[in-house]
Write a protein that holds these residues in place. Structure first.
Motif, PDB file in Angstrom:
ATOM      1  N   THR A 141       3.014  11.032  -6.055  1.00 49.66           N
ATOM      2  CA  THR A 141       4.152  11.010  -7.258  1.00 49.66           C
ATOM      3  C   THR A 141       3.288  11.835  -8.116  1.00 49.66           C
ATOM      4  O   THR A 141       3.769  12.557  -8.946  1.00 49.66           O
ATOM      5  CB  THR A 141       5.567  10.772  -7.136  1.00 49.66           C
ATOM      6  OG1 THR A 141       5.617   9.699  -6.435  1.00 49.66           O
ATOM      7  CG2 THR A 141       6.478  11.270  -8.549  1.00 49.66           C
ATOM      8  N   CYS A 142       2.831  11.222  -8.639  1.00 48.65           N
ATOM      9  CA  CYS A 142       1.506  11.232 -10.099  1.00 48.65           C
ATOM     10  C   CYS A 142       0.982  12.392  -9.954  1.00 48.65           C
ATOM     11  O   CYS A 142       1.288  12.774 -11.249  1.00 48.65           O
ATOM     12  CB  CYS A 142       0.771  10.468 -10.543  1.00 48.65           C
ATOM     13  SG  CYS A 142       1.567   8.444 -11.495  1.00 48.65           S
ATOM     14  N   GLN A 143       0.014  12.447  -8.562  1.00 48.95           N
ATOM     15  CA  GLN A 143      -0.256  13.945  -8.695  1.00 48.95           C
ATOM     16  C   GLN A 143       0.604  14.749  -8.496  1.00 48.95           C
ATOM     17  O   GLN A 143       0.337  15.740  -8.648  1.00 48.95           O
ATOM     18  CB  GLN A 143      -0.643  13.562  -6.894  1.00 48.95           C
ATOM     19  CG  GLN A 143      -1.377  15.068  -6.738  1.00 48.95           C
ATOM     20  CD  GLN A 143      -2.364  14.416  -4.843  1.00 48.95           C
ATOM     21  OE1 GLN A 143      -3.180  13.584  -5.210  1.00 48.95           O
ATOM     22  NE2 GLN A 143      -1.808  14.688  -3.930  1.00 48.95           N
ATOM     23  N   ASP A 144       1.360  15.119  -7.495  1.00 49.05           N
ATOM     24  CA  ASP A 144       2.611  15.869  -7.835  1.00 49.05           C
ATOM     25  C   ASP A 144       3.042  16.409  -9.282  1.00 49.05           C
ATOM     26  O   ASP A 144       3.103  17.814  -9.299  1.00 49.05           O
ATOM     27  CB  ASP A 144       4.152  15.603  -6.596  1.00 49.05           C
ATOM     28  CG  ASP A 144       3.866  15.398  -5.177  1.00 49.05           C
ATOM     29  OD1 ASP A 144       2.308  15.834  -4.487  1.00 49.05           O
ATOM     30  OD2 ASP A 144       4.593  15.128  -4.926  1.00 49.05           O
ATOM     31  N   SER A 162       0.625  -1.232  -0.016  1.00 49.73           N
ATOM     32  CA  SER A 162      -0.498  -0.393  -0.482  1.00 49.73           C
ATOM     33  C   SER A 162       0.485   1.321   0.012  1.00 49.73           C
ATOM     34  O   SER A 162       0.158   2.379  -0.520  1.00 49.73           O
ATOM     35  CB  SER A 162      -0.935   0.101   0.761  1.00 49.73           C
ATOM     36  OG  SER A 162      -2.426  -1.409   1.153  1.00 49.73           O
ATOM     37  N   ASP A 163       1.656   1.627   0.831  1.00 52.40           N
ATOM     38  CA  ASP A 163       3.013   2.271   0.721  1.00 52.40           C
ATOM     39  C   ASP A 163       3.313   2.602  -0.274  1.00 52.40           C
ATOM     40  O   ASP A 163       3.904   3.586  -0.987  1.00 52.40           O
ATOM     41  CB  ASP A 163       3.760   1.873   2.039  1.00 52.40           C
ATOM     42  CG  ASP A 163       3.443   2.341   3.050  1.00 52.40           C
ATOM     43  OD1 ASP A 163       2.494   2.840   3.691  1.00 52.40           O
ATOM     44  OD2 ASP A 163       4.368   1.821   4.289  1.00 52.40           O
ATOM     45  N   LYS A 164       3.631   1.482  -1.604  1.00 54.72           N
ATOM     46  CA  LYS A 164       4.242   1.685  -2.360  1.00 54.72           C
ATOM     47  C   LYS A 164       3.590   2.127  -3.451  1.00 54.72           C
ATOM     48  O   LYS A 164       4.023   3.206  -4.523  1.00 54.72           O
ATOM     49  CB  LYS A 164       4.964   0.593  -3.029  1.00 54.72           C
ATOM     50  CG  LYS A 164       6.338   0.243  -2.363  1.00 54.72           C
ATOM     51  CD  LYS A 164       7.553   0.769  -2.046  1.00 54.72           C
ATOM     52  CE  LYS A 164       8.527  -0.605  -1.686  1.00 54.72           C
ATOM     53  NZ  LYS A 164       9.355   1.106  -0.870  1.00 54.72           N
ATOM     54  N   VAL A 165       2.403   1.959  -4.265  1.00 56.41           N
ATOM     55  CA  VAL A 165       0.864   2.162  -4.721  1.00 56.41           C
ATOM     56  C   VAL A 165       1.231   3.395  -4.773  1.00 56.41           C
ATOM     57  O   VAL A 165       0.539   4.852  -5.081  1.00 56.41           O
ATOM     58  CB  VAL A 165      -0.048   1.585  -4.535  1.00 56.41           C
ATOM     59  CG1 VAL A 165      -0.958   1.567  -5.407  1.00 56.41           C
ATOM     60  CG2 VAL A 165       0.458   0.098  -4.854  1.00 56.41           C
ATOM     61  N   PHE A 166       0.528   3.710  -3.132  1.00 58.49           N
ATOM     62  CA  PHE A 166       0.373   5.163  -2.457  1.00 58.49           C
ATOM     63  C   PHE A 166       1.218   6.270  -2.971  1.00 58.49           C
ATOM     64  O   PHE A 166       1.039   7.361  -2.899  1.00 58.49           O
ATOM     65  CB  PHE A 166      -0.650   5.105  -1.268  1.00 58.49           C
ATOM     66  CG  PHE A 166      -2.293   4.587  -1.376  1.00 58.49           C
ATOM     67  CD1 PHE A 166      -2.757   5.224  -2.264  1.00 58.49           C
ATOM     68  CD2 PHE A 166      -2.188   3.314  -0.884  1.00 58.49           C
ATOM     69  CE1 PHE A 166      -4.456   4.393  -2.556  1.00 58.49           C
ATOM     70  CE2 PHE A 166      -3.247   2.704  -1.094  1.00 58.49           C
ATOM     71  CZ  PHE A 166      -4.780   3.248  -2.078  1.00 58.49           C
ATOM     72  N   GLY A 167       2.583   5.977  -2.551  1.00 65.44           N
ATOM     73  CA  GLY A 167       3.873   6.891  -2.675  1.00 65.44           C
ATOM     74  C   GLY A 167       3.744   7.033  -4.174  1.00 65.44           C
ATOM     75  O   GLY A 167       4.059   8.318  -4.691  1.00 65.44           O
ATOM     76  N   TYR A 168       3.701   6.145  -5.756  1.00 57.69           N
ATOM     77  CA  TYR A 168       3.155   6.434  -7.174  1.00 57.69           C
ATOM     78  C   TYR A 168       2.658   7.115  -7.199  1.00 57.69           C
ATOM     79  O   TYR A 168       2.305   8.258  -8.038  1.00 57.69           O
ATOM     80  CB  TYR A 168       3.431   4.925  -7.459  1.00 57.69           C
ATOM     81  CG  TYR A 168       2.703   5.353  -8.684  1.00 57.69           C
ATOM     82  CD1 TYR A 168       4.007   5.540  -9.532  1.00 57.69           C
ATOM     83  CD2 TYR A 168       1.424   4.748  -9.551  1.00 57.69           C
ATOM     84  CE1 TYR A 168       3.481   5.686 -11.396  1.00 57.69           C
ATOM     85  CE2 TYR A 168       0.693   4.708 -10.444  1.00 57.69           C
ATOM     86  CZ  TYR A 168       2.062   5.311 -11.701  1.00 57.69           C
ATOM     87  OH  TYR A 168       1.970   5.061 -12.854  1.00 57.69           O
ATOM     88  N   TYR A 186       1.406  16.046 -11.848  1.00 56.43           N
ATOM     89  CA  TYR A 186       0.171  17.057 -13.065  1.00 56.43           C
ATOM     90  C   TYR A 186       0.130  17.981 -12.436  1.00 56.43           C
ATOM     91  O   TYR A 186      -0.839  18.655 -13.334  1.00 56.43           O
ATOM     92  CB  TYR A 186      -0.560  15.680 -12.891  1.00 56.43           C
ATOM     93  CG  TYR A 186      -0.169  14.724 -14.233  1.00 56.43           C
ATOM     94  CD1 TYR A 186       0.133  14.444 -15.163  1.00 56.43           C
ATOM     95  CD2 TYR A 186      -0.319  13.577 -13.417  1.00 56.43           C
ATOM     96  CE1 TYR A 186       0.601  13.683 -15.873  1.00 56.43           C
ATOM     97  CE2 TYR A 186       0.358  12.040 -14.591  1.00 56.43           C
ATOM     98  CZ  TYR A 186       0.836  12.526 -15.514  1.00 56.43           C
ATOM     99  OH  TYR A 186       1.233  11.866 -16.343  1.00 56.43           O
ATOM    100  N   MET A 187      -0.085  18.019 -11.031  1.00 51.20           N
ATOM    101  CA  MET A 187       0.166  19.094 -10.566  1.00 51.20           C
ATOM    102  C   MET A 187       1.063  20.568 -11.369  1.00 51.20           C
ATOM    103  O   MET A 187       0.651  21.756 -11.701  1.00 51.20           O
ATOM    104  CB  MET A 187       0.045  19.732  -9.454  1.00 51.20           C
ATOM    105  CG  MET A 187      -0.750  20.937  -8.107  1.00 51.20           C
ATOM    106  SD  MET A 187      -2.101  21.867  -8.785  1.00 51.20           S
ATOM    107  CE  MET A 187      -2.959  21.367  -7.227  1.00 51.20           C
ATOM    108  N   GLU A 188       2.134  20.586 -10.904  1.00 54.07           N
ATOM    109  CA  GLU A 188       3.215  21.220 -11.656  1.00 54.07           C
ATOM    110  C   GLU A 188       3.041  21.631 -13.040  1.00 54.07           C
ATOM    111  O   GLU A 188       2.651  22.322 -14.025  1.00 54.07           O
ATOM    112  CB  GLU A 188       4.257  20.372 -11.242  1.00 54.07           C
ATOM    113  CG  GLU A 188       5.243  20.117 -10.129  1.00 54.07           C
ATOM    114  CD  GLU A 188       5.879  19.552  -9.434  1.00 54.07           C
ATOM    115  OE1 GLU A 188       7.182  19.578 -10.513  1.00 54.07           O
ATOM    116  OE2 GLU A 188       5.989  19.099  -8.398  1.00 54.07           O
ATOM    117  N   ILE A 189       2.207  19.988 -13.510  1.00 51.33           N
ATOM    118  CA  ILE A 189       2.396  20.727 -15.633  1.00 51.33           C
ATOM    119  C   ILE A 189       0.982  21.182 -15.328  1.00 51.33           C
ATOM    120  O   ILE A 189       1.334  22.765 -16.301  1.00 51.33           O
ATOM    121  CB  ILE A 189       2.176  19.210 -15.809  1.00 51.33           C
ATOM    122  CG1 ILE A 189       3.266  18.597 -15.878  1.00 51.33           C
ATOM    123  CG2 ILE A 189       1.663  18.854 -17.352  1.00 51.33           C
ATOM    124  CD1 ILE A 189       2.802  16.601 -16.316  1.00 51.33           C
TER     125      ILE A 189
END
Length: 101
Positions: free
Chosen positions: A72-75, A63-69, A77-80
């Motif tokens: 990161t995607c959220q971060d 769960s930690d790995k999946v939600f860490g991924y 795409y927010m920056e984009i």
């Protein structure tokens, strides 16, 4: 050209106008709020993870790995999204005060 560069290549006021006037290719719209959409996706992910990983420590690790991924995607795409917004603002500012003949 990679998919992120393709996003930036489409940052254009006229393209957004076309979208607003003529609509998207897909008319699929989820009318639920952001929180409901996120909670449903999280529920579905946890159901599968809990089914596959019955050991609680293993479930926590995965769960930690999946939600860490996911975070990161959220971060990224927010920056984009912010960069696209800034690019559009700059494009619009270039046209302020211009008189077209």
């Amino acid at each position: 050209m990679d998919y992120i560069q393709q996003i930036f290549s489409r940052v254009n006021v006229q393209l957004i106008r076309e979208f607003l006037f003529y609509g998207p290719v897909s008319e699929k719209v989820d009318k639920r709020g952001y929180k409901a959409r996120i909670e449903e996706a999280k529920k579905q992910a946890f159901e599968i993870l809990e089914e596959k990983f019955t050991d609680s420590q293993e479930l926590d690790d995965v769960s930690d790995k999946v939600f860490g991924y996911s975070a990161t995607c959220q971060d990224v795409y927010m920056e984009i999204g912010l960069q696209c917004g800034f690019a559009l603002a700059l494009e619009m500012l270039k046209n302020v005060g211009k008189k077209e003949v």
